[in-house]
Design a protein around this motif. Structure first.
Motif, PDB file in Angstrom:
ATOM      1  N   LEU A 119      57.544  43.303 -20.752  1.00 13.57           N
ATOM      2  CA  LEU A 119      56.085  43.233 -20.672  1.00 13.57           C
ATOM      3  C   LEU A 119      55.464  44.607 -20.903  1.00 13.57           C
ATOM      4  N   VAL A 120      56.049  45.632 -20.301  1.00 13.68           N
ATOM      5  CA  VAL A 120      55.568  47.005 -20.504  1.00 13.68           C
ATOM      6  C   VAL A 120      55.679  47.404 -21.965  1.00 13.68           C
ATOM      7  N   ASP A 121      56.803  47.073 -22.600  1.00 10.01           N
ATOM      8  CA  ASP A 121      57.015  47.442 -24.002  1.00 10.01           C
ATOM      9  C   ASP A 121      55.992  46.791 -24.928  1.00 10.01           C
ATOM     10  N   ILE A 122      55.656  45.532 -24.668  1.00  8.10           N
ATOM     11  CA  ILE A 122      54.641  44.841 -25.475  1.00  8.10           C
ATOM     12  C   ILE A 122      53.293  45.550 -25.341  1.00  8.10           C
ATOM     13  N   CYS A 123      52.910  45.817 -24.102  1.00  8.00           N
ATOM     14  CA  CYS A 123      51.613  46.464 -23.847  1.00  8.00           C
ATOM     15  C   CYS A 123      51.610  47.903 -24.358  1.00  8.00           C
ATOM     16  N   PHE A 124      52.715  48.602 -24.167  1.00  2.00           N
ATOM     17  CA  PHE A 124      52.816  50.010 -24.552  1.00  2.00           C
ATOM     18  C   PHE A 124      52.606  50.194 -26.052  1.00  2.00           C
ATOM     19  N   SER A 125      53.269  49.350 -26.847  1.00  2.00           N
ATOM     20  CA  SER A 125      53.113  49.459 -28.296  1.00  2.00           C
ATOM     21  C   SER A 125      51.722  49.015 -28.739  1.00  2.00           C
ATOM     22  N   THR A 126      51.138  48.047 -28.033  1.00  2.00           N
ATOM     23  CA  THR A 126      49.818  47.534 -28.399  1.00  2.00           C
ATOM     24  C   THR A 126      48.715  48.557 -28.135  1.00  2.00           C
ATOM     25  N   VAL A 127      48.949  49.452 -27.202  1.00  2.00           N
ATOM     26  CA  VAL A 127      47.958  50.488 -26.898  1.00  2.00           C
ATOM     27  C   VAL A 127      47.752  51.436 -28.077  1.00  2.00           C
ATOM     28  N   THR A 128      48.814  51.704 -28.827  1.00  2.00           N
ATOM     29  CA  THR A 128      48.728  52.725 -29.885  1.00  2.00           C
ATOM     30  C   THR A 128      48.876  52.192 -31.309  1.00  2.00           C
ATOM     31  N   VAL A 129      49.740  51.196 -31.513  1.00  2.00           N
ATOM     32  CA  VAL A 129      50.088  50.795 -32.881  1.00  2.00           C
ATOM     33  C   VAL A 129      48.907  50.217 -33.671  1.00  2.00           C
ATOM     34  N   PRO A 130      48.084  49.314 -33.107  1.00  2.00           N
ATOM     35  CA  PRO A 130      46.941  48.815 -33.899  1.00  2.00           C
ATOM     36  C   PRO A 130      46.019  49.935 -34.383  1.00  2.00           C
ATOM     37  N   GLN A 131      45.761  50.927 -33.528  1.00  2.00           N
ATOM     38  CA  GLN A 131      44.943  52.073 -33.926  1.00  2.00           C
ATOM     39  C   GLN A 131      45.635  52.877 -35.023  1.00  2.00           C
ATOM     40  N   LEU A 132      46.955  53.008 -34.915  1.00  2.00           N
ATOM     41  CA  LEU A 132      47.734  53.714 -35.930  1.00  2.00           C
ATOM     42  C   LEU A 132      47.667  52.980 -37.267  1.00  2.00           C
ATOM     43  N   LEU A 133      47.802  51.667 -37.234  1.00  2.00           N
ATOM     44  CA  LEU A 133      47.736  50.869 -38.464  1.00  2.00           C
ATOM     45  C   LEU A 133      46.358  50.976 -39.118  1.00  2.00           C
ATOM     46  N   GLN A 134      45.331  50.974 -38.291  1.00  2.00           N
ATOM     47  CA  GLN A 134      43.969  51.130 -38.819  1.00  2.00           C
ATOM     48  C   GLN A 134      43.815  52.495 -39.496  1.00  2.00           C
ATOM     49  N   GLY A 135      44.365  53.533 -38.863  1.00  2.00           N
ATOM     50  CA  GLY A 135      44.282  54.867 -39.434  1.00  2.00           C
ATOM     51  C   GLY A 135      45.032  54.982 -40.755  1.00  2.00           C
ATOM     52  N   MET A 146      44.150  56.547 -23.570  1.00  2.00           N
ATOM     53  CA  MET A 146      44.957  57.528 -22.851  1.00  2.00           C
ATOM     54  C   MET A 146      45.391  56.986 -21.488  1.00  2.00           C
ATOM     55  N   TYR A 147      44.451  56.365 -20.782  1.00  2.00           N
ATOM     56  CA  TYR A 147      44.758  55.841 -19.454  1.00  2.00           C
ATOM     57  C   TYR A 147      45.901  54.820 -19.506  1.00  2.00           C
ATOM     58  N   PHE A 148      45.784  53.835 -20.397  1.00  2.00           N
ATOM     59  CA  PHE A 148      46.810  52.787 -20.466  1.00  2.00           C
ATOM     60  C   PHE A 148      48.124  53.327 -21.024  1.00  2.00           C
ATOM     61  N   PHE A 149      48.038  54.270 -21.953  1.00  2.00           N
ATOM     62  CA  PHE A 149      49.248  54.859 -22.510  1.00  2.00           C
ATOM     63  C   PHE A 149      50.044  55.581 -21.417  1.00  2.00           C
ATOM     64  N   VAL A 150      49.375  56.431 -20.651  1.00  2.00           N
ATOM     65  CA  VAL A 150      50.056  57.179 -19.587  1.00  2.00           C
ATOM     66  C   VAL A 150      50.532  56.232 -18.490  1.00  2.00           C
ATOM     67  N   SER A 151      49.678  55.278 -18.113  1.00  2.00           N
ATOM     68  CA  SER A 151      50.033  54.341 -17.051  1.00  2.00           C
ATOM     69  C   SER A 151      51.265  53.519 -17.407  1.00  2.00           C
ATOM     70  N   LEU A 152      51.295  52.984 -18.626  1.00  2.00           N
ATOM     71  CA  LEU A 152      52.425  52.150 -19.051  1.00  2.00           C
ATOM     72  C   LEU A 152      53.685  52.998 -19.233  1.00  2.00           C
ATOM     73  N   GLY A 153      53.514  54.220 -19.747  1.00  2.00           N
ATOM     74  CA  GLY A 153      54.666  55.102 -19.911  1.00  2.00           C
ATOM     75  C   GLY A 153      55.307  55.455 -18.575  1.00  2.00           C
ATOM     76  N   ILE A 154      54.493  55.750 -17.584  1.00  2.00           N
ATOM     77  CA  ILE A 154      55.018  56.081 -16.255  1.00  2.00           C
ATOM     78  C   ILE A 154      55.585  54.836 -15.573  1.00  2.00           C
ATOM     79  N   THR A 155      54.971  53.675 -15.815  1.00  2.00           N
ATOM     80  CA  THR A 155      55.518  52.427 -15.268  1.00  2.00           C
ATOM     81  C   THR A 155      56.933  52.197 -15.786  1.00  2.00           C
ATOM     82  N   GLU A 156      57.120  52.397 -17.095  1.00  2.00           N
ATOM     83  CA  GLU A 156      58.468  52.246 -17.664  1.00  2.00           C
ATOM     84  C   GLU A 156      59.421  53.256 -17.048  1.00  2.00           C
ATOM     85  N   ASN A 157      58.944  54.453 -16.834  1.00  2.00           N
ATOM     86  CA  ASN A 157      59.737  55.504 -16.199  1.00  2.00           C
ATOM     87  C   ASN A 157      60.213  55.054 -14.814  1.00  2.00           C
ATOM     88  N   PHE A 158      59.304  54.505 -14.021  1.00  2.00           N
ATOM     89  CA  PHE A 158      59.661  54.028 -12.680  1.00  2.00           C
ATOM     90  C   PHE A 158      60.579  52.808 -12.739  1.00  2.00           C
TER      91      PHE A 158
END
Length: 310
Positions: free
Chosen positions: A65-81, A98-110
Motif C-alpha cells: 500500500l505504501v509503495d502504491i501511494c509513494f510512487s503516485t505522489v511523484t510519478v504522475p507529476q514526473l510524467l507530466q513534466g 513534500m508532506y506525503f512523500f516524506v510521510s510515506l518514505g518514513i512509513t516504509e522505513n518504520f
C-alpha cells in the motif's frame, strides 16, 4: 520575496536530458503501471487468502500500500513534466507533495524495521512467536508507524514552508524535494537544516540500526541451527526483506547523508528515480517470486477467476 498559496514553483525535472523525453515517458509509464498492477495483485492476494493471514503478510500488505501511494505522489507529476518539458506546481501542491512523500518514505522505513522485528521473533523465538507477534501488537506497530511518520513529515514540511523564496523558483528536481527547496530560499535555512540533520537523521538511522541489530541476532541463531535445511529455510525467509532493505537504504543514504559539497542535481535525480519509481515496482516481485506461498495463492486466485468466468 515571500511566498503565498497562489505562488508556484517550476519543476525542471529532466528538461536538460539529451535523449527523447517521450522515450523516458513511455518507459516510466510502463513501470508505473507495473507498480500498480504488481502491488495490487500482492495486496489482493494477502487480503483474500486465509493462507496468508499472518503478521508477516499483514506487514507486507501495508508495504505494498505504501509503495502504491509513494510512487503516485511523484510519478504522475514526473510524467507530466516529461510530456511538457517542465511542469509548474503551486505552492500548496508542492508542499502537499513534500508532506506525503516524506510521510510515506518514513512509513516504509518504520515498516521495514517492524518486518525485521517479525523475522527476529520468528527465527530467534519460534515457540513464543505466535503469542508475541499477535494481531493486536502487529496493528499497534503498523498504526504507530503511519502516525509517527505523519507527525515527522508535518514537522519538516511546516518548517520549510515558512521559508522565504526568491524570484528564481526553478526546482532542479522532478518533485518537491526538501533539500532542493531549501537551496531556493533567500532567508535563513538554519532551522529546517537542523531538523533534517538531527530529527530527520534519527528517524532514518535508528530504524536502520534496529534492522542491523535484528539481523545480527538472526545470523547468530541461524549459525546455531544443526540442520542445513533449517539454515536454508531461515535464511530464505529473510532474503527478500534484506534485498528490499538494501535497495531502500542504499539510495536514501546516497541522497541525504553526504557532504553538501557533493551535491549534483543530475545524480540526485537519477538516484531518486530508483527509490521513487524502480523500488516500488521491484518490491512485490522480490517478495512474490521468492515466496512459494505467495505464488501458490496467486495461482489459486487466477485459476478461480478463470473458472468463474462464463
Amino acid at each position: 520575496m515571500s511566498m503565498n498559496v497562489s505562488s508556484s514553483f517550476t519543476l525542471l525535472g529532466f528538461s536538460d536530458l539529451s535523449c527523447s523525453h517521450y522515450v523516458l515517458f513511455a518507459i516510466l509509464l510502463v513501470i508505473y503501471l507495473l507498480t500498480w498492477i504488481s502491488n495490487l495483485l500482492l495486496l489482493t492476494s494477502i487480503t483474500l487468502s486465509s493462507d496468508l493471514d499472518t503478521p508477516m503478510y499483514f506487514l507486507l500488505g501495508n508495504l505494498s500500500l505504501v509503495d502504491i501511494c509513494f510512487s503516485t505522489v511523484t510519478v504522475p507529476q514526473l510524467l507530466q513534466g516529461l510530456y511538457h518539458g517542465r511542469s509548474s506546481i503551486s505552492f500548496l501542491c508542492c508542499f502537499l507533495q513534500m508532506y506525503f512523500f516524506v510521510s510515506l518514505g518514513i512509513t516504509e522505513n518504520f515498516l521495514l524495521s517492524v518486518m525485521a522485528f517479525d523475522r527476529y521473533l520468528a527465527i530467534c523465538n519460534p515457540l513464543r512467536y505466535t503469542s508475541m507477534m499477535n494481531k493486536s501488537l502487529c496493528s499497534v506497530l503498523v498504526v504507530g508507524s503511519w502516525v509517527t511518520a505523519a507527525l515527522h513529515s508535518f514537522l519538516h514540511t511546516f518548517s520549510i514552508s515558512r521559508l522565504t523564496y526568491c524570484e528564481d523558483r526553478l526546482v532542479h528536481h522532478f518533485f518537491c524535494d526538501m533539500t532542493s527547496l531549501i537551496r531556493l530560499s533567500c532567508s535563513s535555512t538554519a532551522l529546517p537544516e537542523l531538523l533534517i540533520y538531527t530529527e530527520g537523521t534519527l528517524a532514518i538511522i535508528i530504524p536502520f540500526l534496529f534492522i542491523m541489530a535484528s539481523y545480527l541476532f538472526i545470523a547468530h541463531a541461524i549459525v546455531k541451527l544443526k540442520s542445513n535445511e533449517g539454515r536454508r529455510k531461515a535464511f530464505f525467509s529473510c532474503s527478500s526483506h534484506l534485498i528490499v532493505v538494501s535497495l531502500f537504504y542504499g539510495t536514501i543514504i546516497f541522497i541525504y547523508f553526504r557532504p553538501p559539497t557533493d551535491y549534483s542535481p543530475s545524480y540526485d535525480r537519477m538516484v531518486s528515480l530508483v527509490y521513487t519509481v524502480i523500488t516500488p515496482m521491484l518490491n512485490p516481485f522480490i517478495y512474490s517470486l521468492r515466496n512459494q506461498e505467495v505464488k501458490d495463492t496467486l495461482k489459486k486466485l487466477i485459476c478461480r477467476n478463470l473458472y468463474t468466468v462464463p
